[in-house]
Design a protein around this motif. Structure first.
Motif, PDB file in Angstrom:
ATOM      1  N   MET A   5      -7.253 -13.698  -3.951  1.00 48.66           N
ATOM      2  CA  MET A   5      -6.023 -13.007  -3.652  1.00 48.66           C
ATOM      3  C   MET A   5      -5.893 -12.903  -2.140  1.00 48.66           C
ATOM      4  N   THR A   6      -4.681 -13.033  -1.680  1.00 47.73           N
ATOM      5  CA  THR A   6      -4.438 -12.939  -0.244  1.00 47.73           C
ATOM      6  C   THR A   6      -4.343 -11.484   0.182  1.00 47.73           C
ATOM      7  N   SER A   7      -4.484 -11.248   1.464  1.00 50.93           N
ATOM      8  CA  SER A   7      -4.328  -9.906   1.995  1.00 50.93           C
ATOM      9  C   SER A   7      -2.852  -9.531   1.922  1.00 50.93           C
ATOM     10  N   THR A   8      -2.564  -8.379   1.344  1.00 51.89           N
ATOM     11  CA  THR A   8      -1.181  -7.934   1.189  1.00 51.89           C
ATOM     12  C   THR A   8      -0.968  -6.672   2.004  1.00 51.89           C
ATOM     13  N   THR A   9       0.011  -6.699   2.889  1.00 52.15           N
ATOM     14  CA  THR A   9       0.277  -5.563   3.762  1.00 52.15           C
ATOM     15  C   THR A   9       1.366  -4.671   3.186  1.00 52.15           C
ATOM     16  N   SER A  10       1.445  -3.458   3.698  1.00 49.77           N
ATOM     17  CA  SER A  10       2.514  -2.542   3.296  1.00 49.77           C
ATOM     18  C   SER A  10       3.878  -3.143   3.600  1.00 49.77           C
ATOM     19  N   ALA A  11       3.985  -3.863   4.713  1.00 46.20           N
ATOM     20  CA  ALA A  11       5.264  -4.489   5.076  1.00 46.20           C
ATOM     21  C   ALA A  11       5.665  -5.530   4.041  1.00 46.20           C
ATOM     22  N   LEU A  26       4.867  -5.529   0.880  1.00 47.64           N
ATOM     23  CA  LEU A  26       5.290  -4.807  -0.321  1.00 47.64           C
ATOM     24  C   LEU A  26       6.674  -4.192  -0.133  1.00 47.64           C
ATOM     25  N   ALA A  27       6.934  -3.643   1.049  1.00 43.59           N
ATOM     26  CA  ALA A  27       8.216  -3.001   1.319  1.00 43.59           C
ATOM     27  C   ALA A  27       9.366  -4.006   1.314  1.00 43.59           C
ATOM     28  N   THR A  46       0.058 -13.378  -4.953  1.00 41.21           N
ATOM     29  CA  THR A  46      -0.130 -12.074  -5.586  1.00 41.21           C
ATOM     30  C   THR A  46       1.108 -11.690  -6.397  1.00 41.21           C
ATOM     31  N   VAL A  47       0.893 -10.968  -7.477  1.00 40.92           N
ATOM     32  CA  VAL A  47       1.980 -10.320  -8.196  1.00 40.92           C
ATOM     33  C   VAL A  47       1.730  -8.820  -8.075  1.00 40.92           C
ATOM     34  N   ALA A  48       2.714  -8.099  -7.575  1.00 39.10           N
ATOM     35  CA  ALA A  48       2.596  -6.659  -7.377  1.00 39.10           C
ATOM     36  C   ALA A  48       3.382  -5.933  -8.460  1.00 39.10           C
ATOM     37  N   VAL A  49       2.845  -4.806  -8.910  1.00 41.08           N
ATOM     38  CA  VAL A  49       3.471  -3.991  -9.951  1.00 41.08           C
ATOM     39  C   VAL A  49       3.495  -2.548  -9.451  1.00 41.08           C
ATOM     40  N   ARG A  50       4.638  -1.863  -9.633  1.00 35.06           N
ATOM     41  CA  ARG A  50       4.732  -0.471  -9.189  1.00 35.06           C
ATOM     42  C   ARG A  50       5.616   0.324 -10.150  1.00 35.06           C
ATOM     43  N   ASP A  51       5.565   1.625 -10.012  1.00 38.88           N
ATOM     44  CA  ASP A  51       6.406   2.548 -10.754  1.00 38.88           C
ATOM     45  C   ASP A  51       7.730   2.669 -10.000  1.00 38.88           C
ATOM     46  N   SER A  52       8.835   2.372 -10.649  1.00 42.04           N
ATOM     47  CA  SER A  52      10.125   2.392  -9.955  1.00 42.04           C
ATOM     48  C   SER A  52      10.534   3.789  -9.503  1.00 42.04           C
ATOM     49  N   LYS A  53       9.971   4.816 -10.112  1.00 39.13           N
ATOM     50  CA  LYS A  53      10.296   6.180  -9.698  1.00 39.13           C
ATOM     51  C   LYS A  53       9.577   6.573  -8.410  1.00 39.13           C
ATOM     52  N   ASP A  54       8.617   5.766  -7.972  1.00 37.41           N
ATOM     53  CA  ASP A  54       7.846   6.060  -6.765  1.00 37.41           C
ATOM     54  C   ASP A  54       7.698   4.781  -5.928  1.00 37.41           C
ATOM     55  N   PRO A  55       8.816   4.248  -5.403  1.00 39.89           N
ATOM     56  CA  PRO A  55       8.746   2.967  -4.690  1.00 39.89           C
ATOM     57  C   PRO A  55       7.878   2.983  -3.440  1.00 39.89           C
ATOM     58  N   ALA A  56       7.654   4.144  -2.861  1.00 38.33           N
ATOM     59  CA  ALA A  56       6.779   4.216  -1.686  1.00 38.33           C
ATOM     60  C   ALA A  56       5.327   4.442  -2.080  1.00 38.33           C
ATOM     61  N   GLY A  57       5.087   4.620  -3.363  1.00 38.41           N
ATOM     62  CA  GLY A  57       3.736   4.870  -3.853  1.00 38.41           C
ATOM     63  C   GLY A  57       2.920   3.594  -3.954  1.00 38.41           C
ATOM     64  N   PRO A  58       1.772   3.693  -4.605  1.00 36.37           N
ATOM     65  CA  PRO A  58       0.867   2.546  -4.687  1.00 36.37           C
ATOM     66  C   PRO A  58       1.406   1.443  -5.595  1.00 36.37           C
ATOM     67  N   ALA A  59       0.912   0.251  -5.371  1.00 33.03           N
ATOM     68  CA  ALA A  59       1.226  -0.892  -6.222  1.00 33.03           C
ATOM     69  C   ALA A  59      -0.093  -1.506  -6.690  1.00 33.03           C
TER      70      ALA A  59
END
Length: 66
Positions: free
Chosen positions: A1-7, A9-10, A35-48
């Motif tokens: 997996m490649t390094s994934t930054t907050s930017a 993801l944002a 990478t495939v990222a998965v997150r909770d849509s109610k918390d878009p700034a939260g973890p993925a």
């Protein structure tokens, strides 16, 4: 997996799962190179959660559990 930054993801092109109903329990996915990222849509700034593409493909292809 490649390094994934907050930017990365944002700025990812997030999309809501077709299995998410209108009850508010929504999952969003985004493809980021390597990478495939998965997150909770109610918390878009939260973890993925991050998955290798092959692992996500195997998960997505599995039959639904009822």
């Amino acid at each position: 997996m490649t390094s994934t930054t907050s930017a990365a993801l944002a700025s990812a092109g997030w999309r809501k799962s077709s299995h998410s109903g209108d009850e508010g329990a929504c999952v969003e996915v985004a493809a980021i190179p390597g990478t495939v990222a998965v997150r909770d849509s109610k918390d878009p700034a939260g973890p993925a959660l991050l998955f290798p593409p092959a692992a996500w493909a195997a998960f997505a292809a599995a039959p639904p559990r009822r």
